[in-house]
Design a protein around this motif. Structure first.
Motif: not given
Length: 223
Positions: A153-156, A160-167
């Protein structure tokens, strides 16, 4: 159990690790508080016990085969998305109280989750921690379906810096609160990881929830 502090994997600055007592669940609210029995009306929350380890999905294999993404620098977390369980909520910073317990999101805000702001930032090297209610007197809360997640399953986490971390979820486990594996849950592996934590297991009007649901996830992408 004593509080621990120490360097995160990869030589990051020393940070305070939440006491495992912070993950013991209350009798009424089903949230993350110190291990004690609060005043309450004894009404039973809506969450029921489920399996201690949830089944795997074959999609996890494809994620593991991808090259590891470059870790992100530190940045505050802003939003959490888990499409498989229809979670798309803001994240607020959480801190420890004087006893080393993680202060939970307000019970009056069941659709909000929080991240441990003095720990690892989601996407950075180390283990980031996100906590939320399973239910409150208002009804099911943000992590009501957390234990239904499966591997792959994906978690995003939007930052605040505009980046998105996808786990990507690697495991979902139910840990009895009196045998909580602190090193396994909080320990670093030299790569960016994420833990989602809420209450789980059997519920008693005398002692509250018996366990904690913990989702283990590893960074598999950024944008």
């Amino acid at each position: 159990m004593k509080n621990r502090s120490g360097p995160q994997a990869g030589g990051a600055p020393s940070r305070r690790v939440p006491s495992v007592r912070a993950l013991a669940c209350t009798t009424l609210l089903g949230i993350l508080l110190l291990a004690h029995v609060p005043d309450g009306d004894g009404s039973r929350p809506t969450t029921k016990a489920r399996a201690s380890t949830l089944p795997a999905r074959s999609a996890a294999g494809a994620e593991r085969d991808r090259p590891a993404p470059r870790p992100l620098p530190a940045s505050d977390a802003a939003r959490l998305r888990i499409p498989a369980i229809a979670v798309d909520v803001p994240l607020i910073p959480l801190e420890l109280d004087g006893a080393g317990a993680l202060r939970p999101p307000p019970a009056t805000a069941p659709t909000v989750a929080g991240w441990y702001a003095d720990g690892t930032a989601p996407g950075a090297v180390g283990t980031a921690v996100v906590a939320g209610h399973v239910d409150t007197p208002l009804g099911p809360a943000v992590f009501h379906r957390l234990d239904s997640l499966s591997r792959g399953a994906a978690i995003e986490v939007e930052r605040v810096d505009g980046r998105t971390a996808r786990f990507t979820v690697t495991a979902v486990e139910l840990h009895p609160k009196d045998r909580f594996p602190e090193d396994k849950v909080y320990g670093g592996s030299g790569r960016p990881e994420l833990r989602l934590i809420t209450c789980g297991g059997e519920w008693s009007s005398d002692t509250g929830y018996a366990a904690n649901t913990v989702v283990y996830a590893t960074l598999t992408g950024t944008r």
